[in-house]
Design a protein around this motif. Structure first.
Motif, PDB file in Angstrom:
ATOM      1  N   VAL A 100       4.664   9.805  -7.827  1.00 26.13           N
ATOM      2  CA  VAL A 100       5.286  10.019  -8.963  1.00 26.13           C
ATOM      3  C   VAL A 100       4.449  10.285 -10.037  1.00 26.13           C
ATOM      4  O   VAL A 100       5.090  10.841 -10.447  1.00 26.13           O
ATOM      5  CB  VAL A 100       6.063   8.645  -9.274  1.00 26.13           C
ATOM      6  N   ARG A 101       3.395   9.177 -10.363  1.00 27.25           N
ATOM      7  CA  ARG A 101       2.653  10.104 -11.348  1.00 27.25           C
ATOM      8  C   ARG A 101       2.462  11.483 -11.573  1.00 27.25           C
ATOM      9  O   ARG A 101       2.143  12.296 -12.538  1.00 27.25           O
ATOM     10  CB  ARG A 101       1.608   9.268 -11.351  1.00 27.25           C
TER      11      ARG A 101
ATOM     12  N   ARG B 159      -0.840  -7.661  -5.911  1.00 24.80           N
ATOM     13  CA  ARG B 159      -1.657  -7.593  -4.635  1.00 24.80           C
ATOM     14  C   ARG B 159      -2.196  -8.457  -4.143  1.00 24.80           C
ATOM     15  O   ARG B 159      -2.617  -9.350  -3.611  1.00 24.80           O
ATOM     16  CB  ARG B 159      -2.367  -6.167  -4.371  1.00 24.80           C
TER      17      ARG B 159
ATOM     18  N   GLU C 278      12.630   4.359 -15.483  1.00 25.34           N
ATOM     19  CA  GLU C 278      13.458   5.823 -15.604  1.00 25.34           C
ATOM     20  C   GLU C 278      14.794   6.075 -16.810  1.00 25.34           C
ATOM     21  O   GLU C 278      15.696   6.821 -17.396  1.00 25.34           O
ATOM     22  CB  GLU C 278      14.731   5.192 -14.466  1.00 25.34           C
TER      23      GLU C 278
ATOM     24  N   LEU D  86       3.665   5.392  -5.651  1.00 29.21           N
ATOM     25  CA  LEU D  86       3.425   5.641  -6.967  1.00 29.21           C
ATOM     26  C   LEU D  86       2.948   6.709  -7.996  1.00 29.21           C
ATOM     27  O   LEU D  86       3.567   7.305  -8.996  1.00 29.21           O
ATOM     28  CB  LEU D  86       3.618   4.359  -7.488  1.00 29.21           C
TER      29      LEU D  86
ATOM     30  N   VAL E 268      12.536  13.081  -9.945  1.00 23.61           N
ATOM     31  CA  VAL E 268      11.078  12.119 -10.294  1.00 23.61           C
ATOM     32  C   VAL E 268      12.238  10.797  -9.786  1.00 23.61           C
ATOM     33  O   VAL E 268      11.860  10.382  -8.982  1.00 23.61           O
ATOM     34  CB  VAL E 268      10.798  12.686 -11.252  1.00 23.61           C
TER      35      VAL E 268
ATOM     36  N   ARG F 280      10.355  -4.420 -11.338  1.00 18.91           N
ATOM     37  CA  ARG F 280      11.779  -3.097 -10.750  1.00 18.91           C
ATOM     38  C   ARG F 280      12.099  -3.543 -11.929  1.00 18.91           C
ATOM     39  O   ARG F 280      12.724  -2.054 -11.969  1.00 18.91           O
ATOM     40  CB  ARG F 280      12.035  -3.603  -9.680  1.00 18.91           C
TER      41      ARG F 280
ATOM     42  N   ILE G 295       3.714   1.630  -1.441  1.00 18.60           N
ATOM     43  CA  ILE G 295       4.325   0.964  -2.673  1.00 18.60           C
ATOM     44  C   ILE G 295       3.335   1.854  -3.547  1.00 18.60           C
ATOM     45  O   ILE G 295       3.740   2.778  -4.787  1.00 18.60           O
ATOM     46  CB  ILE G 295       5.362   0.466  -2.599  1.00 18.60           C
ATOM     47  N   GLU G 296       2.284   1.658  -3.502  1.00 16.44           N
ATOM     48  CA  GLU G 296       1.037   1.698  -4.140  1.00 16.44           C
ATOM     49  C   GLU G 296       1.369   3.763  -4.018  1.00 16.44           C
ATOM     50  O   GLU G 296       1.460   4.512  -5.164  1.00 16.44           O
ATOM     51  CB  GLU G 296      -0.009   1.501  -4.476  1.00 16.44           C
TER      52      GLU G 296
ATOM     53  N   THR H 224      11.741   7.312  -8.119  1.00 14.51           N
ATOM     54  CA  THR H 224      11.847   6.152  -8.506  1.00 14.51           C
ATOM     55  C   THR H 224      12.428   5.480  -7.950  1.00 14.51           C
ATOM     56  O   THR H 224      12.843   4.073  -7.571  1.00 14.51           O
ATOM     57  CB  THR H 224      11.622   6.132 -10.168  1.00 14.51           C
TER      58      THR H 224
ATOM     59  N   LEU I 142       4.004   4.122 -16.726  1.00 15.46           N
ATOM     60  CA  LEU I 142       3.580   4.022 -15.313  1.00 15.46           C
ATOM     61  C   LEU I 142       2.053   3.542 -15.112  1.00 15.46           C
ATOM     62  O   LEU I 142       2.376   2.666 -14.164  1.00 15.46           O
ATOM     63  CB  LEU I 142       3.433   5.613 -14.803  1.00 15.46           C
TER      64      LEU I 142
ATOM     65  N   ALA J 263       0.863  -1.218  -0.087  1.00 10.61           N
ATOM     66  CA  ALA J 263      -0.184   0.152  -0.256  1.00 10.61           C
ATOM     67  C   ALA J 263       0.753   1.298   0.412  1.00 10.61           C
ATOM     68  O   ALA J 263       0.984   2.219  -0.818  1.00 10.61           O
ATOM     69  CB  ALA J 263      -1.279  -0.161   1.526  1.00 10.61           C
TER      70      ALA J 263
ATOM     71  N   VAL K 157      11.175   4.314  -5.042  1.00 13.14           N
ATOM     72  CA  VAL K 157      10.298   2.887  -4.962  1.00 13.14           C
ATOM     73  C   VAL K 157      10.997   1.429  -5.011  1.00 13.14           C
ATOM     74  O   VAL K 157      10.448   0.178  -4.658  1.00 13.14           O
ATOM     75  CB  VAL K 157       8.878   3.466  -6.659  1.00 13.14           C
ATOM     76  N   ARG K 158      11.856   1.464  -6.324  1.00  8.64           N
ATOM     77  CA  ARG K 158      12.739   0.343  -6.291  1.00  8.64           C
ATOM     78  C   ARG K 158      12.708  -0.041  -5.083  1.00  8.64           C
ATOM     79  O   ARG K 158      13.145  -1.407  -4.779  1.00  8.64           O
ATOM     80  CB  ARG K 158      13.717   0.915  -6.953  1.00  8.64           C
TER      81      ARG K 158
END
Lengths: 87, 87, 87, 87
Positions: A23-24, B24, B51, A20, A36, B44, A16-17, A40, B13, A14, A43-44
């Motif tokens: 990031v969007r 999930r 990226e 992201l 940005v 990833r 990580i979502e 990312t 994305l 959740a 996130v990785r």
């Protein structure tokens, strides 16, 4: 997967979502690319930490059980995972 | 970021978000951990490809402009990004 | 590559070669695999740091000169390097 | 480590040492940085493959033996290795 592991993994997912989604928004608002990219990367890294939790659960359950019943495939899978992890 | 790059990045994305939603579901349905891990590895890798697109856009715009106005900070940022990318 | 960068890179390379010689001794003396792996991870990190120095030198010389003479290939090469770096 | 694994790992190590010696010559002869970087990437990949062999040997011996005598530390070490591998 035991229940505490699943709960932990879903909580991380959740997060990580949400990351992201941030990031969007950065991309839609034309944020400086370098900023940005730093997100990312983060996130990785968060996905890698989630993978560590999945792996720990896998080792303590499926791998132990596999070895106890003499099933070497669980070991070959681990080597395969290691080789796949960063390709 | 120019419009085609942004469109490409947002499309990637959306794909990544869909892929994570699939992860999930796999976790909620108690899929074998090894199969889940293979999917998070793929997520990833998809982020790394995104990226690459962000970086290409950045290089062809901000970095070129920075160098043309004699601003070396864009180069230091690239080195910093490289060092951050997999930490 | 300018002389200080080359000197720094060669010094790092000598360190990496020494570190690898240590790994060889560990394997010959049948050191516990986990301890060997921690050392090979450290060798890879040292190589990544060396790469950061090579990249910094490349950016400040070849890339700046390429952009100043309008040669976009130096930028495409950087994207290619990024995509190659961890494959 | 069993003898065939050790022989394989030492052979790979010799190859890596030769590859690094080639990188040294490239730097001393002022080879284009991008070409040097592609070689250091290849060296890191070769080290990762060697790590896969070390890990496979470790799993099939120490980890199996650890689990058979009920020693969970071998599993915690594997998680730690995973988290260290690319940091």
């Amino acid at each position: 997967m035991d229940d505490p592991t699943r709960a932990d993994v879903l909580k991380r997912l959740a997060y990580i979502e949400g990351h992201l989604a941030g990031v969007r928004r950065m991309i839609e608002q034309d944020t400086y690319c370098v900023d940005v990219l730093k997100q990312t990367f983060a996130v990785r890294r968060a996905i890698e930490k989630l993978e560590g939790k999945l792996l720990a659960g896998h080792l303590h359950h499926c791998v132990v059980e596999g070895i106890e019943r003499g099933d070497g495939r669980v070991l070959d899978e681990l080597v395969e995972l290691y080789e796949l992890a960063n390709r």
